[in-house]
Design an enzyme around this catalytic site. Structure first.
Site, short mmCIF file in Angstrom:
data_model
loop_
_atom_site.label_atom_id
_atom_site.label_comp_id
_atom_site.label_asym_id
_atom_site.label_seq_id
_atom_site.Cartn_x
_atom_site.Cartn_y
_atom_site.Cartn_z
N GLU A 166 50.02 54.18 68.77
CA GLU A 166 49.79 52.92 69.00
C GLU A 166 49.57 52.09 66.94
OE1 GLU A 166 47.15 51.33 70.73
OE2 GLU A 166 47.78 51.93 72.44
N GLU A 364 50.95 56.18 78.30
CA GLU A 364 49.20 55.19 78.06
C GLU A 364 49.00 54.39 78.68
OE1 GLU A 364 46.51 54.66 75.39
OE2 GLU A 364 46.91 56.10 73.78
C1 BG6 Z 1 44.95 52.18 73.88
C2 BG6 Z 1 44.41 53.40 72.63
O1 BG6 Z 1 45.16 51.02 72.62
O2 BG6 Z 1 43.60 52.16 74.25
C3 BG6 Z 1 42.94 53.63 72.77
O3 BG6 Z 1 45.48 54.21 72.19
C4 BG6 Z 1 41.68 53.26 73.84
O4 BG6 Z 1 42.33 54.34 72.04
C5 BG6 Z 1 42.41 52.64 74.96
O5 BG6 Z 1 40.88 53.55 73.84
C6 BG6 Z 1 41.76 51.53 75.20
O6 BG6 Z 1 41.70 50.48 74.80
P1 BG6 Z 1 40.28 49.83 74.86
O7 BG6 Z 1 39.89 49.04 73.54
O8 BG6 Z 1 39.27 49.56 75.12
O9 BG6 Z 1 39.33 51.29 73.57
#
Ligand code: BG6
Length: 462
Positions: A166, A364
């Site tokens: 990202e 993800e």
């Molecule tokens: C993604 C990232 O943006 O989402 C992670 O690759 C992150 O590092 C995950 O933890 C979930 O988002 P957040 O901001 O709730 O942790």
């Protein structure tokens, strides 16, 4: 209905070094921007929990890999920590880090789990940030050297590399919206950081190809499909601007080897273009990837602006559109993100129709929920909402594949509850519950569901 996935489909999950390892300043590791920022402004972090300990993977990696096996993972993505491997950013390699990462990679392979390795997941070594971070081209060079060190050390076993996770997030967080260090609000500096990140990516890809390492190299992008409020030409234009700035600013360079001319013209119009050098075009052209990781959490809904901008205010993306809340949208209230499952299908279809159907996978997808303790039944978190979240996304993914998209796998964020940056441990994402006091790990219901799904290479549902 039976939702069966192609043979050898990648089932697994993703995490990152800083969010799980802990020991953030032990084992010879130097500080990242997160350690430094936490030390100076702990109140910016939920319950003032910082990155020092996170999920203790550094200590419990063997046990955690056994859990991955129990969840029937055939693949798993994590990142290497630049500041652990090369504490001063450019010099000596830390033998303790090499031993740790070797042990993790070897154990994954011994358990039949293919390691997917990211080189940079938001964790800039503080020594490099002190030189200006991604604003400084020297850091781009240093990153290429770090990449080469990783390929040399682990490339005999790692066959799936990702330069960045990202990459737009540190741009947004650090230089526009104040949720990452160095907390700057300045579009031109943001554009420079984004541009240099693309150069760093392309430099690592060039190094990988020049070294004839085996395997493949890609990048992980968070793609947020831009949906206009209506078909009115002004709303469509607003959605196009958002798409150019937040998706195509990375997607086009890594898949087409060049920036969209429309984006360049737009930044030029607002005098926000970063400084370029003549050889950059060739380098960017060499950064075309073998494999795209797609992180999908939420759509971006926009409309044209209702009001004029203040010309004295700093230029921001929102000069070009307003956010739009679709009536009746489904929300994850804890994270404040809309849940829109067809988005995953729209991303894949866009890639198939407009980008030559690249090899890709969902790297993800996930749902962070606060206070999951309230769902404990017989000692286990019954997170039926997460099972629904995953299965509904998988249905749309399945449809995309059945129409010819080359999506090769599905990785969940994340395996075990981990440290979510400024949100720390507020929202939990894991298939496995982590007790922060005792470090005990207990598989949630969703973990069992996922293990079955992976074993059957699909699931049955109405
Ligand atoms: C993604 C990232 O943006 O989402 C992670 O690759 C992150 O590092 C995950 O933890 C979930 O988002 P957040 O901001 O709730 O942790």
């Amino acid at each position: 209905m039976k939702y069966l996935f192609p043979e050898n489909f990648w089932w697994g999950s993703a995490c990152s070094a800083l969010q799980t390892e802990g020991e953030s300043q032990q084992g010879g590791k130097s500080a990242t921007t997160w350690d430094a920022w936490y030390a100076s402004q702990p109140w910016r972090f939920h319950q003032q929990i910082g990155p020092q300990e996170t999920s203790t993977f550094y200590r419990h990696w063997r046990q955690d890999i056994a859990l991955l096996k129990q969840l029937n993972h055939n693949s798993f993505r994590t990142s290497l920590s630049w500041s652990r491997l090369i504490p001063d950013g450019t010099g000596e390699v830390n033998p303790q880090a090499v031993a740790f990462y070797n042990a993790v990679i070897d154990e994954l392979l011994a358990q039949g789990i293919t390691p997917f390795i990211t080189l940079f997941h938001f964790d800039m070594p503080m020594v490099m940030q002190e030189k200006g971070g991604w604003e400084n081209r020297e850091v781009v060079q240093a990153f290429a050297r770090y990449a080469q060190v990783c390929f040399d050390l682990f490339g005999d076993r790692v066959q799936h590399w990702f330069t960045f996770n990202e990459p737009i997030v540190p741009v947004e967080g650090g230089y526009l919206y104040d949720f990452h260090y160095p907390n700057v609000v300045d579009f031109k500096r943001a554009a420079t950081v984004a541009y240099h990140t693309v150069l760093a990516h392309a430099s690592a890809v060039r190094t990988f190809r020049a070294g004839h390492y085996s395997g493949e190299i890609g990048i992980v992008l968070n793609l947020t499909p831009s949906y206009p409020r209506s078909q009115h030409p002004m709303d469509l234009q607003a959605a196009n601007y958002a798409d150019l700035l937040f998706n195509r600013s990375f997607l086009d360079p890594v898949l087409r080897g060049e920036y969209p001319p429309e984006l360049v013209a737009l930044l030029k119009e607002y005098d926000q273009l970063p400084a370029c050098q003549p050889d950059d075009i060739t380098l960017i052209g060499e950064g075309v990837i073998d494999l795209l990781g797609i992180n999908y959490y939420q759509p971006r809904r926009v409309k044209c602006r209702d009001s004029a901008v203040n010309p004295q205010a700093p230029f921001m993306p929102e000069w070009l559109f307003d956010y739009y809340e679709m009536p009746g949208r489904k929300m994850n209230p804890y994270r404040g993100w809309e849940i829109y499952e067809p988005g995953i299908y729209d991303i894949l279809t866009n890639l198939r129709e407009n980008y030559g159907n690249p090899r890709c996978f969902i790297s993800e997808n996930g749902m962070g929920v606060e206070n999951e303790q309230r769902f404990i039944e017989n000692g286990q978190i019954n997170d039926s909402y997460r099972i629904e979240f995953v299965s509904e996304h998988l249905k749309w993914l399945h449809k995309g594949i059945s129409e010819g998209c080359q999506c090769l796998g599905y990785h969940m964020w994340t395996f075990i509850d981990n440290w979510s940056w400024c949100n720390a441990y507020k929202n939990r994402y894991g298939f496995v519950q982590l007790d922060l006091e005792t470090q005990q790990r207990i598989v949630k219901k969703s973990g069992e569901w996922f293990a079955n799904t992976a074993a059957l290479n699909g699931f049955i549902q109405d």
